[in-house]
Write an enzyme that holds these catalytic residues in place. Sequence first.
Site, PDB file in Angstrom:
ATOM      1  N   GLY A  69      32.414 -42.344 -23.780  1.00  0.00           N
ATOM      2  CA  GLY A  69      31.100 -42.365 -22.756  1.00  0.00           C
ATOM      3  C   GLY A  69      31.113 -41.530 -21.492  1.00  0.00           C
ATOM      4  O   GLY A  69      31.813 -40.314 -22.028  1.00  0.00           O
ATOM      5  N   CYS A  70      29.848 -41.501 -20.888  1.00  0.00           N
ATOM      6  CA  CYS A  70      29.901 -40.922 -19.392  1.00  0.00           C
ATOM      7  C   CYS A  70      31.375 -41.013 -18.434  1.00  0.00           C
ATOM      8  O   CYS A  70      31.694 -42.471 -18.567  1.00  0.00           O
ATOM      9  CB  CYS A  70      28.633 -41.085 -17.975  1.00  0.00           C
ATOM     10  SG  CYS A  70      28.955 -40.698 -16.576  1.00  0.00           S
ATOM     11  N   PHE A  71      32.464 -39.951 -18.205  1.00  0.00           N
ATOM     12  CA  PHE A  71      33.472 -40.133 -17.954  1.00  0.00           C
ATOM     13  C   PHE A  71      33.181 -41.385 -15.919  1.00  0.00           C
ATOM     14  O   PHE A  71      33.866 -41.895 -15.571  1.00  0.00           O
ATOM     15  CB  PHE A  71      34.183 -39.215 -16.543  1.00  0.00           C
ATOM     16  CG  PHE A  71      33.993 -37.813 -16.710  1.00  0.00           C
ATOM     17  CD1 PHE A  71      33.344 -38.140 -15.775  1.00  0.00           C
ATOM     18  CD2 PHE A  71      34.533 -36.743 -17.236  1.00  0.00           C
ATOM     19  CE1 PHE A  71      32.448 -36.437 -15.253  1.00  0.00           C
ATOM     20  CE2 PHE A  71      33.675 -35.829 -16.898  1.00  0.00           C
ATOM     21  CZ  PHE A  71      32.836 -35.718 -16.155  1.00  0.00           C
ATOM     22  N   TRP A  72      32.618 -41.241 -15.262  1.00  0.00           N
ATOM     23  CA  TRP A  72      31.309 -41.454 -14.443  1.00  0.00           C
ATOM     24  C   TRP A  72      32.156 -43.173 -14.599  1.00  0.00           C
ATOM     25  O   TRP A  72      31.865 -43.892 -13.433  1.00  0.00           O
ATOM     26  CB  TRP A  72      30.651 -41.896 -13.736  1.00  0.00           C
ATOM     27  CG  TRP A  72      30.269 -40.024 -13.164  1.00  0.00           C
ATOM     28  CD1 TRP A  72      31.498 -39.474 -13.355  1.00  0.00           C
ATOM     29  CD2 TRP A  72      29.216 -40.025 -13.282  1.00  0.00           C
ATOM     30  NE1 TRP A  72      30.721 -38.338 -13.133  1.00  0.00           N
ATOM     31  CE2 TRP A  72      28.663 -38.319 -13.325  1.00  0.00           C
ATOM     32  CE3 TRP A  72      27.785 -40.179 -13.724  1.00  0.00           C
ATOM     33  CZ2 TRP A  72      28.476 -37.406 -12.641  1.00  0.00           C
ATOM     34  CZ3 TRP A  72      26.977 -39.650 -13.011  1.00  0.00           C
ATOM     35  CH2 TRP A  72      26.755 -38.046 -12.112  1.00  0.00           C
ATOM     36  N   CYS A  73      31.666 -43.815 -15.867  1.00  0.00           N
ATOM     37  CA  CYS A  73      30.941 -44.909 -16.768  1.00  0.00           C
ATOM     38  C   CYS A  73      32.873 -45.851 -16.340  1.00  0.00           C
ATOM     39  O   CYS A  73      33.417 -47.380 -15.566  1.00  0.00           O
ATOM     40  CB  CYS A  73      31.122 -45.494 -17.382  1.00  0.00           C
ATOM     41  SG  CYS A  73      28.811 -45.110 -17.486  1.00  0.00           S
TER      42      CYS A  73
END
Length: 176
Positions: free
Chosen positions: A11-15
């Site tokens: 998913g979102c790379f920040w997570c």
Amino acid sequence: MAVQTITLGGGCFWCVEAVYELVDGVLGVESGYSNGQLRQPSYELVCEGRTGHAEVVRVRFDDERISLREILEIFFTVHDPTTRDRQGNDVGPQYRSAIYWHTPEQEAVVREVHAEADRALGGRVVTELAPEDNYWPAEAYHQHYFAQHPQQGYCAYVIAPKVEKFRKTFRERVRG
């Protein structure tokens, strides 16, 4: 010390980045884009969903302190590997679940752990498995995003619960 690198899309790379920055034995995490067609993609182009890239993190780790198997067990716990091109409200091919290996030895472990996760989840795992290809680092403002913006809405409501799940489930793997 034996350093390895594995590339993960959850998913979102920040997570994903926020979790692996806390893992004991991880030496570095870099957000980026992988396995698409365009050379040197930008965030804006990847978000349009037309470059073929996944948002990923490259995880460098000391395999004498943490095994690839453990890295992957964390991965399958902190994201949903059963939804195609989606994690929560983040929808599009750039948010696909993916594991991109760097060596043939890693491929064998990746396939084994993937098969175990698929059995445990009733045959519903849709995680893409492939060698890493056409990787490009994300822009500087994406690196260490959660650490720099913990109070930002997305961070507080989407990333923080994933970090907390990691902390509770893998207490012994949290960096001291």
